[in-house]
Design a protein around this motif. Structure first.
Motif, PDB file in Angstrom:
ATOM      1  N   ALA A 164       0.815  -1.209   0.042  1.00  0.00           N
ATOM      2  CA  ALA A 164       0.085  -0.508   0.090  1.00  0.00           C
ATOM      3  C   ALA A 164       0.820   1.690  -0.172  1.00  0.00           C
ATOM      4  O   ALA A 164       0.265   2.525  -0.542  1.00  0.00           O
ATOM      5  CB  ALA A 164      -1.222   0.360   0.842  1.00  0.00           C
ATOM      6  N   LEU A 165       1.868   1.419   0.151  1.00  0.00           N
ATOM      7  CA  LEU A 165       3.047   2.259   0.137  1.00  0.00           C
ATOM      8  C   LEU A 165       3.924   2.467  -0.967  1.00  0.00           C
ATOM      9  O   LEU A 165       4.051   3.534  -0.910  1.00  0.00           O
ATOM     10  CB  LEU A 165       3.966   2.206   1.913  1.00  0.00           C
ATOM     11  CG  LEU A 165       3.182   2.300   3.440  1.00  0.00           C
ATOM     12  CD1 LEU A 165       4.200   2.081   4.170  1.00  0.00           C
ATOM     13  CD2 LEU A 165       2.448   3.404   3.785  1.00  0.00           C
ATOM     14  N   ALA A 166       3.615   1.540  -1.610  1.00  0.00           N
ATOM     15  CA  ALA A 166       4.274   1.204  -3.354  1.00  0.00           C
ATOM     16  C   ALA A 166       4.167   2.367  -4.042  1.00  0.00           C
ATOM     17  O   ALA A 166       5.265   3.351  -4.365  1.00  0.00           O
ATOM     18  CB  ALA A 166       4.218   0.428  -3.404  1.00  0.00           C
ATOM     19  N   ALA A 167       3.345   3.377  -3.081  1.00  0.00           N
ATOM     20  CA  ALA A 167       3.179   4.672  -4.309  1.00  0.00           C
ATOM     21  C   ALA A 167       3.391   5.901  -3.596  1.00  0.00           C
ATOM     22  O   ALA A 167       3.250   6.834  -4.684  1.00  0.00           O
ATOM     23  CB  ALA A 167       1.604   4.877  -4.830  1.00  0.00           C
ATOM     24  N   LYS A 168       3.751   5.894  -2.648  1.00  0.00           N
ATOM     25  CA  LYS A 168       4.441   6.898  -1.759  1.00  0.00           C
ATOM     26  C   LYS A 168       2.534   7.880  -1.673  1.00  0.00           C
ATOM     27  O   LYS A 168       2.951   9.402  -2.097  1.00  0.00           O
ATOM     28  CB  LYS A 168       4.912   7.399  -2.637  1.00  0.00           C
ATOM     29  CG  LYS A 168       6.705   6.445  -1.941  1.00  0.00           C
ATOM     30  CD  LYS A 168       7.605   7.620  -2.698  1.00  0.00           C
ATOM     31  CE  LYS A 168       9.146   7.123  -2.786  1.00  0.00           C
ATOM     32  NZ  LYS A 168      10.194   7.497  -2.645  1.00  0.00           N
ATOM     33  N   ASN A 169       1.412   7.522  -1.618  1.00  0.00           N
ATOM     34  CA  ASN A 169       0.429   8.162  -1.813  1.00  0.00           C
ATOM     35  C   ASN A 169       0.650   9.220  -0.277  1.00  0.00           C
ATOM     36  O   ASN A 169       0.811   8.492   0.536  1.00  0.00           O
ATOM     37  CB  ASN A 169      -1.314   7.533  -1.895  1.00  0.00           C
ATOM     38  CG  ASN A 169      -1.153   6.675  -3.432  1.00  0.00           C
ATOM     39  OD1 ASN A 169      -0.882   7.730  -4.040  1.00  0.00           O
ATOM     40  ND2 ASN A 169      -1.512   5.734  -3.703  1.00  0.00           N
ATOM     41  N   PRO A 170       0.211  10.797  -0.138  1.00  0.00           N
ATOM     42  CA  PRO A 170       0.027  10.778   0.987  1.00  0.00           C
ATOM     43  C   PRO A 170      -0.624  10.587   2.041  1.00  0.00           C
ATOM     44  O   PRO A 170      -1.066  10.649   3.167  1.00  0.00           O
ATOM     45  CB  PRO A 170      -0.132  12.283   1.008  1.00  0.00           C
ATOM     46  CG  PRO A 170      -0.458  11.924  -0.456  1.00  0.00           C
ATOM     47  CD  PRO A 170      -0.496  10.928  -1.255  1.00  0.00           C
ATOM     48  N   LEU A 171      -2.296   9.656   1.713  1.00  0.00           N
ATOM     49  CA  LEU A 171      -3.236   9.056   2.551  1.00  0.00           C
ATOM     50  C   LEU A 171      -2.738   7.731   1.990  1.00  0.00           C
ATOM     51  O   LEU A 171      -3.002   6.660   1.244  1.00  0.00           O
ATOM     52  CB  LEU A 171      -4.322   9.524   1.391  1.00  0.00           C
ATOM     53  CG  LEU A 171      -6.254   9.166   1.840  1.00  0.00           C
ATOM     54  CD1 LEU A 171      -6.185   8.758   3.668  1.00  0.00           C
ATOM     55  CD2 LEU A 171      -7.236   9.948   0.780  1.00  0.00           C
ATOM     56  N   LEU A 172      -3.272   6.388   3.595  1.00  0.00           N
ATOM     57  CA  LEU A 172      -3.298   5.227   3.705  1.00  0.00           C
ATOM     58  C   LEU A 172      -4.916   5.037   4.628  1.00  0.00           C
ATOM     59  O   LEU A 172      -4.442   5.450   5.420  1.00  0.00           O
ATOM     60  CB  LEU A 172      -2.034   5.149   4.482  1.00  0.00           C
ATOM     61  CG  LEU A 172      -2.355   3.511   4.760  1.00  0.00           C
ATOM     62  CD1 LEU A 172      -1.803   3.009   3.698  1.00  0.00           C
ATOM     63  CD2 LEU A 172      -0.878   3.774   6.273  1.00  0.00           C
ATOM     64  N   LEU A 173      -5.025   3.703   3.834  1.00  0.00           N
ATOM     65  CA  LEU A 173      -7.360   3.311   3.915  1.00  0.00           C
ATOM     66  C   LEU A 173      -6.516   2.256   4.420  1.00  0.00           C
ATOM     67  O   LEU A 173      -6.155   1.565   3.883  1.00  0.00           O
ATOM     68  CB  LEU A 173      -7.728   3.931   3.224  1.00  0.00           C
ATOM     69  CG  LEU A 173      -8.231   5.353   2.560  1.00  0.00           C
ATOM     70  CD1 LEU A 173      -8.802   5.414   0.987  1.00  0.00           C
ATOM     71  CD2 LEU A 173      -8.500   6.014   3.704  1.00  0.00           C
ATOM     72  N   LEU A 174      -7.250   1.493   5.899  1.00  0.00           N
ATOM     73  CA  LEU A 174      -6.575   0.242   6.417  1.00  0.00           C
ATOM     74  C   LEU A 174      -8.029   0.005   7.252  1.00  0.00           C
ATOM     75  O   LEU A 174      -8.715   0.699   8.081  1.00  0.00           O
ATOM     76  CB  LEU A 174      -5.918   0.331   7.765  1.00  0.00           C
ATOM     77  CG  LEU A 174      -4.377   1.277   6.928  1.00  0.00           C
ATOM     78  CD1 LEU A 174      -4.686   2.454   8.034  1.00  0.00           C
ATOM     79  CD2 LEU A 174      -3.463   0.734   7.217  1.00  0.00           C
TER      80      LEU A 174
END
Length: 272
Positions: A164-174
């Motif tokens: 999920a962190l691969a794209a370096k998105n500033p938002l993480l949804l869990l």
């Protein structure tokens, strides 16, 4: 943290800030014609960049529906959802971690990460370095050649987080990512996730049933009423973050007070 990792600095509550989330008068219904039911809404909610928001409530209150709307997997029946100031695009708006890891069993641990890096547009030559960084971030250094079935459930969920962190998105949804794990593994991953988001400044929206998990992870907690889900309680969590001893934090009187407050709010919202 690797020197090449992008650090997202909290930028306040501006709707256009990278990683910020804004829901305005959001209502979502399922079904067609006379066979519809309202899952959530109306909901108005702003998540500033860098905040760790936890959604809590009884089953069926719409927590996962809200998460899917923020991810862009569904569009609201009414109202608007904005991530970083724009309508969310599936696979682009955020990194998403589900309750089960959903890894590809025919790929190695490294192969699962490489696939996410490919979709994120990372050059082939950069992927080994970035893969190693991600696996180190979740405590799985040197595991890239192992098969998915050769690692534990907790390790599989770590791979899912790294993906999920691969794209370096500033938002993480869990969406309840630790629910199926044993208590010891769950607490360890909670600590890792809290530490990681504190260090990188990523915005996070986390769904759980657990008041204890909500208070430990969140910098803010929103309790939802039973379906259709609306905001019953919006509670800031004034507990220290950063390099805090997790056991000492859980034993603190303030932690116990907040946990009791959230637990009571969840029960009251479910019974209303």
């Amino acid at each position: 943290m690797s020197s090449s990792e992008t650090v997202v600095t909290p930028a306040g509550a501006g709707a256009a800030a990278e990683g910020s989330v804004r829901l305005d008068d959001v209502v979502h219904r399922y079904g067609r014609g006379g066979e519809t039911f309202t899952a959530v809404g109306p909901v108005d909610l702003t998540v500033p960049a860098g905040e760790f928001l936890v959604l809590v409530g009884a089953s069926g209150c719409g927590k996962s529906t809200l998460l899917r709307l923020i991810a862009g997997f569904e569009r609201p029946t009414r109202g608007s959802v904005r991530v970083s100031g724009a309508e969310p695009r599936p696979g682009r708006a955020a990194g998403v971690v589900f309750q089960t890891p959903r890894l590809f069993p025919w790929r190695t641990v490294g192969g699962n990460i490489d696939l996410a890096l490919r979709y994120a547009g990372v050059d082939r030559a950069r992927r080994p370095e970035r893969r190693a960084e991600l696996l180190a971030r979740v405590g799985l250094e040197g595991s890239e050649k192992r098969r998915v079935w050769e690692i534990s459930g907790g390790q599989q969920q770590r791979v899912a987080i790294a993906r999920a962190l691969a794209a370096k998105n500033p938002l993480l949804l869990l969406d309840e990512p630790f629910a199926a794990l044993d208590a010891l593994t769950r607490e360890r991953l909670q600590q890792d996730l809290r530490r990681m988001t504190d260090r990188t400044g990523r915005t996070a929206v986390f769904v759980t049933h657990s008041a204890d998990e909500a208070v430990f992870l969140g910098s803010r907690i929103v309790v939802l009423t039973k379906g259709p889900g609306t905001v019953a309680l919006d509670l800031p969590v004034p507990l220290p973050r950063g390099e805090t001893d997790p056991e000492e934090l859980r034993r603190s009187e303030r932690f116990a007070e907040l946990r009791a407050q959230v637990s009571h709010a969840v029960k009251a919202a479910a019974a209303a």
